[in-house]
Each structure stands twice: as C-alpha cells, then as structure tokens.
Design a protein around this motif. Sequence first.
Motif, mmCIF file in Angstrom:
data_model
loop_
_atom_site.group_PDB
_atom_site.id
_atom_site.type_symbol
_atom_site.label_atom_id
_atom_site.label_comp_id
_atom_site.label_asym_id
_atom_site.label_seq_id
_atom_site.Cartn_x
_atom_site.Cartn_y
_atom_site.Cartn_z
ATOM 1 N N VAL A 96 0.845 -1.198 0.000
ATOM 2 C CA VAL A 96 0.000 0.000 0.000
ATOM 3 C C VAL A 96 0.881 1.249 0.000
ATOM 4 O O VAL A 96 0.691 2.164 -0.812
ATOM 5 C CB VAL A 96 -0.955 0.020 1.224
ATOM 6 N N ILE A 97 1.861 1.277 0.893
ATOM 7 C CA ILE A 97 2.726 2.449 1.007
ATOM 8 C C ILE A 97 3.582 2.631 -0.250
ATOM 9 O O ILE A 97 3.730 3.745 -0.758
ATOM 10 C CB ILE A 97 3.576 2.366 2.291
ATOM 11 N N THR A 98 4.111 1.552 -0.786
ATOM 12 C CA THR A 98 4.906 1.630 -2.016
ATOM 13 C C THR A 98 4.061 2.145 -3.175
ATOM 14 O O THR A 98 4.502 2.992 -3.959
ATOM 15 C CB THR A 98 5.506 0.246 -2.355
ATOM 16 N N THR A 99 2.819 1.662 -3.277
ATOM 17 C CA THR A 99 1.927 2.101 -4.349
ATOM 18 C C THR A 99 1.590 3.583 -4.196
ATOM 19 O O THR A 99 1.587 4.333 -5.185
ATOM 20 C CB THR A 99 0.647 1.249 -4.359
ATOM 21 N N LEU A 100 1.309 4.002 -2.964
ATOM 22 C CA LEU A 100 1.032 5.421 -2.725
ATOM 23 C C LEU A 100 2.237 6.277 -3.095
ATOM 24 O O LEU A 100 2.094 7.319 -3.732
ATOM 25 C CB LEU A 100 0.647 5.644 -1.259
#
Length: 168
Positions: A92-96
């Motif tokens: 999630v954080i990498t995608t954001l």
Amino acid sequence: LSQSWDMAMDNCPGNEFGEMFFDVLFELAPNMGAIFNKPKQILSVKFCEMIATLVSFNNDPARLQQQSIWLGMRHVKYGARAQHQQVVGQVVITTLERAVGDEWTAEMDKAWSDLWGVACRSMLDVTYSAEKYGEVVRKMWFDTTQKTTCAKFGSNLRKMLLSGTEWV
C-alpha cells in the motif's frame, strides 16, 4: 494522510490506483496471486473503497478499529493469513509513493505507516482468532450437518431467536 490520498487519486484516476496496487503486490509478492480470484478491475474498485474508508476514519479511532475488524473478517473469509497483512501494508505504502511521485514526503510515509499499523492490529486479532478457533467451528458445523439439514437448523435457530430462548 488525506492530502496524499487525494494526490494519489488525482494522479491515478478511476481504477488506475487499484490496478497499480495489484501490479505492485504481484511484483513484490507473486505467491499472493493465488488468493485473488476475481477480475482485477473488481478488486481494484474494492481496494480503493477500503483505503478511502480507512482514510475517512483516521481521526476517529473507535470507528477505524471497527472498520478494521470488519475488514479483517472479510479477508479471513477470502483466505488471508496473518503473514499477508504486513506485506500488503508495505505494498500500500509503495503504491502510494509511486502514485504521489516526487511530492511524497517522509511525513506521508509515517502517516500511512501509522494508519496501517492501527488497522493491521485489529485485522491481526481477527486473523489469529480465526486461525485458533476456525477448525473448532468447522468441526462443530460438520457435526451439526450430520444430525440435521441446514434448512432445519436455520429454521430452529430462527424460532429460538424470535422466541427469546437462550441457546448459548
């Protein structure tokens, strides 16, 4: 948090952000592909709705916990395990970060890590309970279906609930 979510949605409109999430997930954890058996477009919409819900309850800890528990229950039903949740959080954080681009900051990273940590604790509680008690419940249900039909069981349970009879 809300600002970075809005930025990600502006940069990746429609299903684009959700599809990016699943691309990153299968890139970083290819073995998780077996868990997801619905079309990516449907999963993408559901994923974005889930994240938007968590963001909307970020300043309401009780509702955030409640939503995270429900989220955990749904994911147990899909076959999610405790070890998946940390992986998904990082994805999630990498995608954001990829969606926000050069405007991504350490503060955004911390805010999302904190949100995922809170949500993850509630989801993990549900997952651990399911792993601990799931087999007991399955065995009880199997034993019950050997003695009666599902329709008869449901009918009797309904009558008991409507009559106020204690059954536990």
